[in-house]
Scaffold this motif. Sequence first.
Motif, PDB file in Angstrom:
ATOM      1  N   ASP A   1       0.854  -0.965  -0.182  1.00 53.60           N
ATOM      2  CA  ASP A   1      -0.007   0.012  -0.107  1.00 53.60           C
ATOM      3  C   ASP A   1       0.917   1.127  -0.051  1.00 53.60           C
ATOM      4  N   ASN A   2       0.984   1.949  -1.199  1.00 51.13           N
ATOM      5  CA  ASN A   2       1.867   3.082  -1.379  1.00 51.13           C
ATOM      6  C   ASN A   2       1.561   4.110  -0.780  1.00 51.13           C
ATOM      7  N   VAL A   3       0.150   4.232  -0.192  1.00 56.27           N
ATOM      8  CA  VAL A   3      -0.307   5.500   0.604  1.00 56.27           C
ATOM      9  C   VAL A   3       0.415   5.187   2.121  1.00 56.27           C
ATOM     10  N   LYS A   4      -0.130   3.985   2.443  1.00 57.51           N
ATOM     11  CA  LYS A   4       0.363   3.775   3.867  1.00 57.51           C
ATOM     12  C   LYS A   4       1.692   3.233   4.139  1.00 57.51           C
ATOM     13  N   ASN A   5       2.741   3.381   2.827  1.00 54.46           N
ATOM     14  CA  ASN A   5       4.032   3.091   3.092  1.00 54.46           C
ATOM     15  C   ASN A   5       4.340   1.866   3.764  1.00 54.46           C
ATOM     16  N   THR A   6       3.370   0.691   3.309  1.00 54.59           N
ATOM     17  CA  THR A   6       3.427  -0.703   3.986  1.00 54.59           C
ATOM     18  C   THR A   6       3.469  -1.697   2.948  1.00 54.59           C
ATOM     19  N   VAL A   7       4.032  -2.866   3.314  1.00 54.00           N
ATOM     20  CA  VAL A   7       4.103  -4.221   2.664  1.00 54.00           C
ATOM     21  C   VAL A   7       3.862  -5.130   3.416  1.00 54.00           C
ATOM     22  N   TYR A   8       2.925  -6.230   2.890  1.00 56.86           N
ATOM     23  CA  TYR A   8       2.226  -7.101   3.699  1.00 56.86           C
ATOM     24  C   TYR A   8       2.890  -8.697   3.208  1.00 56.86           C
ATOM     25  N   LEU A   9       2.483  -9.343   3.881  1.00 56.21           N
ATOM     26  CA  LEU A   9       2.936 -10.970   3.516  1.00 56.21           C
ATOM     27  C   LEU A   9       1.800 -11.598   4.185  1.00 56.21           C
ATOM     28  N   GLN A  10       0.764 -12.147   3.343  1.00 57.87           N
ATOM     29  CA  GLN A  10      -0.188 -12.865   3.945  1.00 57.87           C
ATOM     30  C   GLN A  10       0.323 -14.435   3.918  1.00 57.87           C
ATOM     31  N   MET A  11       0.238 -14.977   5.011  1.00 56.21           N
ATOM     32  CA  MET A  11       0.841 -16.511   4.748  1.00 56.21           C
ATOM     33  C   MET A  11      -0.171 -17.484   5.172  1.00 56.21           C
ATOM     34  N   ASN A  12      -0.622 -18.303   4.369  1.00 54.80           N
ATOM     35  CA  ASN A  12      -1.802 -19.260   4.598  1.00 54.80           C
ATOM     36  C   ASN A  12      -1.084 -20.690   4.649  1.00 54.80           C
ATOM     37  N   SER A  13      -1.716 -21.513   4.913  1.00 58.56           N
ATOM     38  CA  SER A  13      -1.413 -23.018   5.245  1.00 58.56           C
ATOM     39  C   SER A  13       0.051 -23.194   5.465  1.00 58.56           C
ATOM     40  N   LEU A  14       0.074 -22.583   6.726  1.00 62.62           N
ATOM     41  CA  LEU A  14       1.751 -22.633   7.258  1.00 62.62           C
ATOM     42  C   LEU A  14       1.969 -24.026   7.755  1.00 62.62           C
ATOM     43  N   LYS A  15       3.437 -24.071   7.440  1.00 55.61           N
ATOM     44  CA  LYS A  15       4.019 -25.537   7.718  1.00 55.61           C
ATOM     45  C   LYS A  15       5.376 -25.220   8.656  1.00 55.61           C
TER      46      LYS A  15
END
Length: 122
Positions: A73-87
């Motif tokens: 999100d370049n407005v919030k200056n934030t990068v995300y990592l959604q992690m599903n099915s974690l091992k």
Amino acid sequence: QVQLVESGGGLVQAGGSLRLSCAASGRTFSSYSMGWFRQAPGKEREFVAAVHWNGVTTKYADSVKGRFTISRDNVKNTVYLQMNSLKSEDTAIYYCAASNTWPVLRSTIHSWGQGTQVTVSS
């Protein structure tokens, strides 16, 4: 350079989900490619995912394809990592990183976050 602060790590059971966030300081965030790397105990730091400054082009390590999603999100200056099915093998310290180039390579990183611990229990 830019200051990066990760959050969102924690303990989760196998098969669960977590979302990591990385907040960046400065007004040039939108011009950086952003990446996530991870380092497990006794192992080298490895690439996980990256997103181009356009927010559309992405790249993933084979080990996380189909399970992890990177976004920004370049407005919030934030990068995300959604992690599903974690091992259990996803257990590591996860680091956010910024680069002036694409693709994001370790040699092109100019700023690193302090890291956030992700622990997946089996």
